[in-house]
Enzyme design. Sequence first.
Site, PDB file in Angstrom:
ATOM      1  N   LEU A  29      -2.832  19.222  -5.269  1.00 52.72           N
ATOM      2  CA  LEU A  29      -1.648  18.474  -5.697  1.00 52.72           C
ATOM      3  C   LEU A  29      -1.989  17.706  -6.966  1.00 52.72           C
ATOM      4  CD1 LEU A  29      -0.496  16.856  -2.334  1.00 52.72           C
ATOM      5  CD2 LEU A  29       0.817  18.457  -3.714  1.00 52.72           C
TER       6      LEU A  29
ATOM      7  N   TYR B 106      -3.580  16.348  36.233  1.00 53.70           N
ATOM      8  CA  TYR B 106      -4.079  17.232  35.168  1.00 53.70           C
ATOM      9  C   TYR B 106      -5.399  17.871  35.628  1.00 53.70           C
ATOM     10  CZ  TYR B 106      -5.778  18.751  30.575  1.00 53.70           C
ATOM     11  OH  TYR B 106      -6.255  19.505  29.526  1.00 53.70           O
TER      12      TYR B 106
ATOM     13  N   ASP C 192      -3.680  11.597  35.165  1.00 49.59           N
ATOM     14  CA  ASP C 192      -4.891  12.385  34.887  1.00 49.59           C
ATOM     15  C   ASP C 192      -5.335  13.165  36.121  1.00 49.59           C
ATOM     16  OD1 ASP C 192      -6.539  10.057  32.552  1.00 49.59           O
ATOM     17  OD2 ASP C 192      -4.638  11.154  32.510  1.00 49.59           O
TER      18      ASP C 192
ATOM     19  N   LYS D 254      -0.201   8.236  -5.448  1.00 54.64           N
ATOM     20  CA  LYS D 254      -1.327   7.539  -4.799  1.00 54.64           C
ATOM     21  C   LYS D 254      -1.098   6.030  -4.750  1.00 54.64           C
ATOM     22  CE  LYS D 254      -4.893   9.731  -4.635  1.00 54.64           C
ATOM     23  NZ  LYS D 254      -5.741  10.789  -4.159  1.00 54.64           N
TER      24      LYS D 254
ATOM     25  N   GLU E 247       6.490  12.627   2.724  1.00 54.56           N
ATOM     26  CA  GLU E 247       5.626  12.404   3.896  1.00 54.56           C
ATOM     27  C   GLU E 247       4.343  11.703   3.449  1.00 54.56           C
ATOM     28  OE1 GLU E 247       5.704  16.550   4.649  1.00 54.56           O
ATOM     29  OE2 GLU E 247       3.792  16.954   3.684  1.00 54.56           O
TER      30      GLU E 247
ATOM     31  N   ARG F 164     -10.436  24.229   3.653  1.00 54.11           N
ATOM     32  CA  ARG F 164      -9.760  24.662   2.428  1.00 54.11           C
ATOM     33  C   ARG F 164     -10.773  25.199   1.421  1.00 54.11           C
ATOM     34  NH1 ARG F 164      -8.942  21.716  -2.265  1.00 54.11           N
ATOM     35  NH2 ARG F 164      -7.336  22.588  -3.625  1.00 54.11           N
TER      36      ARG F 164
ATOM     37  N   LYS G 151       0.391  11.052   2.689  1.00 53.93           N
ATOM     38  CA  LYS G 151      -0.709  11.925   2.273  1.00 53.93           C
ATOM     39  C   LYS G 151      -1.899  11.566   3.174  1.00 53.93           C
ATOM     40  CE  LYS G 151      -3.287  13.729  -1.661  1.00 53.93           C
ATOM     41  NZ  LYS G 151      -4.632  13.601  -1.060  1.00 53.93           N
TER      42      LYS G 151
HETATM   43  N1  0OW Z   1      -3.040  15.500   2.574  1.00 60.01           N
HETATM   44  C1  0OW Z   1      -1.754  15.683   2.866  1.00 60.01           C
HETATM   45  O1  0OW Z   1      -1.192  14.950   3.679  1.00 60.01           O
HETATM   46  C2  0OW Z   1      -0.968  16.793   2.210  1.00 60.01           C
HETATM   47  C3  0OW Z   1       0.414  16.964   2.498  1.00 60.01           C
HETATM   48  N2  0OW Z   1       1.078  16.134   3.341  1.00 60.01           N
HETATM   49  N3  0OW Z   1       1.093  17.986   1.916  1.00 60.01           N
HETATM   50  C4  0OW Z   1       0.464  18.827   1.060  1.00 60.01           C
HETATM   51  O2  0OW Z   1       1.194  19.823   0.525  1.00 60.01           O
HETATM   52  C5  0OW Z   1       0.599  20.596  -0.548  1.00 60.01           C
HETATM   53  C6  0OW Z   1      -0.202  21.760  -0.012  1.00 60.01           C
HETATM   54  C7  0OW Z   1      -0.056  22.848  -1.058  1.00 60.01           C
HETATM   55  C8  0OW Z   1       1.109  22.480  -1.950  1.00 60.01           C
HETATM   56  C9  0OW Z   1       1.707  21.200  -1.390  1.00 60.01           C
HETATM   57  N4  0OW Z   1      -0.848  18.709   0.747  1.00 60.01           N
HETATM   58  C10 0OW Z   1      -1.579  17.697   1.303  1.00 60.01           C
HETATM   59  O3  0OW Z   1      -2.897  17.596   0.984  1.00 60.01           O
HETATM   60  C11 0OW Z   1      -3.389  18.461  -0.041  1.00 60.01           C
HETATM   61  C12 0OW Z   1      -4.063  19.666   0.553  1.00 60.01           C
HETATM   62  C13 0OW Z   1      -5.180  20.040  -0.370  1.00 60.01           C
HETATM   63  C14 0OW Z   1      -5.357  18.911  -1.348  1.00 60.01           C
HETATM   64  C15 0OW Z   1      -4.446  17.794  -0.893  1.00 60.01           C
HETATM   65  O4  0OW Z   1      -5.191  16.923  -0.058  1.00 60.01           O
END
Ligand code: 0OW
Length: 336
Positions: free
Chosen positions: A89, A42, A39, A320, A119, A142, A121
């Site tokens: 989604l 930095y 640090d 989910k 990946e 968003r 969510k």
């Molecule tokens: N919350 C997330 O980790 C996530 C993700 N890993 N990947 C996506 O890809 C979507 C975006 C548009 C089409 C595919 N969306 C995510 O979250 C969405 C964004 C808006 C509503 C959901 O939370």
Amino acid sequence: DLFGSLGQPNLALRCQQLRQLIAQYDHEYYVLDAPSVPDSEYDLVYRDLQDIERQHPNLITPDSPTQRVSGSAANAFNSITHRQAMLSLNNAFEDSELEAFDKRVREALGQEQVEYAVEPKFDGLAITLTYENGIFTQGATRGDGYTGEDVTHNLRTVRSIPMRLNCENAPKLLEVRGEVLMFKRDFEKLNQAQLAKGEKLFANPRNAAAGSLRQLDAKITATRPLSFFAYGLGVADGAPALGSHSMAMDYLANLYFPVSEVRQLVMGVTGLRDYYQKIGQLRNELPFDIDGVVYKVNQFNQQNELGFVSRAPRWAIAHKFPAQEALTVVEDINVQ
Ligand SMILES: NC(=O)c1c(N)nc(OC2CCCC2)nc1O[C@@H]1CCC[C@@H]1O
């Protein structure tokens, strides 16, 4: 004096070198969790930049790390219309819905097995970042998917969001989509500080992140431990040809964006199911909250072939986990 001999052009170059070095150090510290310098080093570099900028304000650039906490408190957020809609989604809860998703995709593509990018969510706040010629110029929530709130100043304070792209010939325009969130440990520390100050506690990391990001005064946001993970691109003008989601994520990782370390490529519905099980086991150990996993058809040409249904893509769904009982109870801390 020292600066006299350097002259303006060399000073501007010196500032650019310092900004680049600090951007690298920030990436190592906040994204890789692996600082290459102590640090103290930095702080020396940071103070060098501050000193030059203080003596030569004309050398201050918007991507300078000294500008992360700047701007006076606004009285409202401007509304931003997204160049490209930020879609939502569709959710799957049962395994049968998973089968149905993969079946629909296979039949629409006329393919035996489909390659999916998978990946976590992230359970935070979806945002979009705009970089023009490699410099961060705008950030927005968003909102309803079409228009969001301008939270540029607040996003500047998030250390894992780069203020410039780590590349030579930066694209003219690059929109990065992702989630702002708060790590569990940072959330606990924040609530303990809130308690000690006799202020309100946040219900969960997601609310804490959303509340911190939607502060009208960025100086308050700057005191909150926010993190960011990129999970997609919006408009990309002048970026290299990217054929798939996984390539886009590799590209963003090279530009110093945080991307999930547990993302994978899998084949077919079996691959989806295995990943769901794997992350379901990992969930409580992850440093951040997730509320499921996201499956995306990996190849962009296949995504385009599948398109969207209303506001959600046919080519992606979230799977989910069962809602976790409200378990973030701040244990009694003996406040003196
Ligand atoms: N919350 C997330 O980790 C996530 C993700 N890993 N990947 C996506 O890809 C979507 C975006 C548009 C089409 C595919 N969306 C995510 O979250 C969405 C964004 C808006 C509503 C959901 O939370």
